[in-house]
Design an enzyme around this catalytic site. Structure first.
Site, PDB file in Angstrom:
ATOM      1  N   ASP A  43       2.781   7.866  11.341  1.00  0.00           N
ATOM      2  CA  ASP A  43       2.169   6.654  11.907  1.00  0.00           C
ATOM      3  C   ASP A  43       3.228   5.760  12.555  1.00  0.00           C
ATOM      4  O   ASP A  43       2.907   4.745  13.175  1.00  0.00           O
ATOM      5  CB  ASP A  43       1.326   5.903  10.874  1.00  0.00           C
ATOM      6  CG  ASP A  43       2.122   5.448   9.659  1.00  0.00           C
ATOM      7  OD1 ASP A  43       3.331   5.751   9.575  1.00  0.00           O
ATOM      8  OD2 ASP A  43       1.524   4.780   8.789  1.00  0.00           O
ATOM      9  N   SER A  44       4.502   6.183  12.451  1.00  0.00           N
ATOM     10  CA  SER A  44       5.564   5.523  13.214  1.00  0.00           C
ATOM     11  C   SER A  44       5.274   5.592  14.706  1.00  0.00           C
ATOM     12  O   SER A  44       5.887   4.868  15.493  1.00  0.00           O
ATOM     13  CB  SER A  44       6.922   6.164  12.915  1.00  0.00           C
ATOM     14  OG  SER A  44       6.864   7.565  13.075  1.00  0.00           O
ATOM     15  N   GLU A 180      11.836   7.263   1.062  1.00  0.00           N
ATOM     16  CA  GLU A 180      12.404   6.553   2.217  1.00  0.00           C
ATOM     17  C   GLU A 180      13.236   5.360   1.755  1.00  0.00           C
ATOM     18  O   GLU A 180      12.756   4.498   1.007  1.00  0.00           O
ATOM     19  CB  GLU A 180      11.273   6.090   3.155  1.00  0.00           C
ATOM     20  CG  GLU A 180      11.805   5.318   4.364  1.00  0.00           C
ATOM     21  CD  GLU A 180      10.801   5.163   5.503  1.00  0.00           C
ATOM     22  OE1 GLU A 180       9.700   5.752   5.439  1.00  0.00           O
ATOM     23  OE2 GLU A 180      11.150   4.449   6.460  1.00  0.00           O
TER      24      GLU A 180
END
Ligand code: KIV
Length: 263
Positions: A43-44, A180
């Protein structure tokens, strides 16, 4: 990598897993020609392709559109797509409708950020025969609550919480977890405690694999990059240089040449 089973096999064999993002058919075609193991439609794309400041504007419709484009050109590579903002927070029917859109667009697995409060959704997706990749640490869909894009799990309480969440995702049946922006020693500990493979981004060298945003590793964003990022080519310079050479050739009447003209 052809199937979800390869993730567990690669961890068992001590073989690292490489993943990159792709958002469109042409870049997917290039990744398909490489040795990279798997592709994530992240979705980046809301930030990288659509220019937003966060991933929050990504919708199921947008994710499905890009997943479909990527899926046309992956030549058998394993394809994961992100469930976007809030799609897991409105109950199982809404989540399953989102999952259905992504899988019917060509995704073989979906990635879900976080776990607290949507365990039932993750359990239902896995129980429906769809592989789920978890995502912990810096979860960009929670950027406003996290107070920005910052390293997570730095104090003991946060680290313990992350470890608990990682075990919860494993118990729910996830096939893999993205970690992350967490300290390298914490990522190493989670990796050694879990049976499933961890995929790091800004999480040090001891995770079972790495994931990077394609445009980041190609260096096409001239802005300063975070510490964890390695640019494998100065794409911004190479591509801008190509544009300037084209511009000079057009203005100098050197393009097109005779061999580029039809008789
Ligand atoms: O959206 C994305 O690209 C991601 C990766 C950076 C893990 O979630």
């Amino acid at each position: 990598m052809k199937s979800v089973l390869d993730f567990a096999r690669f961890k068992a064999e001590g073989r690292k897993i490489s993943i990159v993002t792709a958002y469109d058919a042409w870049s997917a075609r290039l990744v398909a020609r490489s040795q990279v193991d798997a592709i994530l439609v992240g979705d980046s794309l809301a930030m990288v392709v659509h220019g937003h400041a966060t991933t929050l504007p990504a919708t199921v419709h947008l994710m499905a559109l890009h997943t479909r484009a990527v899926a046309t050109s992956i030549d058998g590579k394993f394809l994961i797509a992100d469930l976007p903002f809030l799609s897991c927070r409105k109950g199982i029917p809404t989540a399953m409708s989102a999952v259905g859109s992504l899988v019917s667009s060509g995704a073989q697995a979906v990635k879900v950020e976080g776990v607290d409060g949507h365990e039932d959704v993750i359990c239902h997706i896995v129980g429906s025969g769809i592989p789920v990749m978890g995502h912990l640490g810096l979860t960009p869909q929670s950027v406003n609550q996290l107070g920005g894009f910052r390293v997570q799990g730095r104090n003991d309480a946060d680290a313990a919480h992350l470890i608990r969440q990682a075990h919860a995702l494993q118990d729910l049946g996830c096939f893999s977890i993205v970690l992350e922006c967490v300290p390298a020693d914490l990522a190493a500990r989670i990796t050694s405690e879990l049976q499933l493979p961890t995929i790091g981004i800004g999480a040090g060298a001891d995770t079972n694999g790495q994931v990077l945003v394609l445009q980041d590793l190609w260096g096409v964003d001239p802005n300063p990059s975070p510490r964890f990022l390695r640019r494998y080519v100065d794409g911004a310079r190479v591509l801008t240089d190509a544009l300037d050479r084209y511009d000079a050739d057009v203005k100098g009447a050197r393009f097109p040449g005779p061999e580029e003209c039809y008789e």
